[in-house]
Design a protein around this motif. Structure first.
Motif, short mmCIF file in Angstrom:
data_model
loop_
_atom_site.label_atom_id
_atom_site.label_comp_id
_atom_site.label_asym_id
_atom_site.label_seq_id
_atom_site.Cartn_x
_atom_site.Cartn_y
_atom_site.Cartn_z
N PHE A 198 0.83 -1.21 0.00
CA PHE A 198 0.00 0.00 0.00
C PHE A 198 0.86 1.26 0.00
O PHE A 198 0.53 2.24 -0.66
CB PHE A 198 -0.97 -0.01 1.18
N VAL A 199 1.99 1.23 0.72
CA VAL A 199 2.90 2.38 0.73
C VAL A 199 3.49 2.59 -0.66
O VAL A 199 3.54 3.72 -1.15
CB VAL A 199 4.01 2.19 1.79
N GLN B 286 2.19 1.74 -3.51
CA GLN B 286 1.12 2.26 -4.37
C GLN B 286 0.89 3.75 -4.12
O GLN B 286 0.85 4.55 -5.05
CB GLN B 286 -0.17 1.47 -4.14
N ASP B 287 0.75 4.12 -2.84
CA ASP B 287 0.49 5.52 -2.48
C ASP B 287 1.65 6.43 -2.87
O ASP B 287 1.43 7.59 -3.25
CB ASP B 287 0.22 5.66 -0.98
N ALA B 288 2.87 5.93 -2.81
CA ALA B 288 4.05 6.74 -3.14
C ALA B 288 4.32 6.79 -4.65
O ALA B 288 5.23 7.47 -5.10
CB ALA B 288 5.28 6.20 -2.42
#
Length: 188
Positions: free
Chosen positions: A11-12, A14-16
């Motif tokens: 998730f990190v 993807q978000d970054a």
């Protein structure tokens, strides 16, 4: 499927925008349950799936065309990732007290069940007397509080919640060895 610390790097990333920066078009989707991930990947519903190493091994044993793409979580004594907690007031203070109890796991046949089974077998606990109850990690603490189950397997952050609620750590899966792969990315 429960969100837990094992999924956090994905998730990190993807978000970054890390996937996009490397030319990867990634869509994250949640599965109905951890045990559904390897069959979904083998069936073409997805390209990669985060599952336990044991789920991947069982899938390959059943002739599903999957490969190990990457290890995402390794359980070590210095960095434990999986524990079993006994419910406060359930009289579970040691592994022997788990005989005849109801134990919550995120999916049957996963490392969350196999790891404790190995440790309990080593302590001569009657494994056949244990009732394994499948439920998402995020429901386990309340199930312990309400007496629905007597014990539950947990990963961060759910293990932290169980400790704060007063449930007792009974097993630490890092007892299985110095470097045990728990979560993996599997692919077709």
């Amino acid at each position: 499927h429960s969100r837990n610390a094992e999924q956090l790097p994905i998730f990190v990333a993807q978000d970054a925008g890390l996937f996009a920066n490397h030319g990867l078009d990634v869509t994250l989707e949640e599965a109905a349950g951890a045990g559904q991930i390897t069959p979904a990947i083998a069936g073409g519903t997805g390209d990669l799936g985060l599952s336990t190493a044991t789920d991947l091994l069982f899938a390959v044993e059943e002739d599903l065309d999957l490969v190990f793409a990457a290890g995402t979580s390794v359980n070590t004594p210095e960095n434990p990732r999986l524990w079993l907690y006994g419910a406060q007031g359930a009289g579970i203070v040691d592994r022997e007290d788990l005989a005849g109890k109801r134990v919550a796991v995120p999916s049957r046949g996963s490392f969350a069940e196999i790891g404790p089974t190995i440790l309990l077998s080593r302590a001569d606990v009657d494994i056949d007397s244990i009732s394994w109850v499948e439920m998402p990690f995020q429901e386990m603490n309340e199930a312990l509080n309400q007496g629905v189950v007597d014990a539950a397997v947990a990963v961060p952050p759910f293990a932290n919640l169980m400790e704060r609620t007063g449930h007792a750590q009974v097993l630490d899966m890092s007892e299985l060895g110095n470097s045990v792969i728990i979560a993996v990315l599997s692919a077709r």
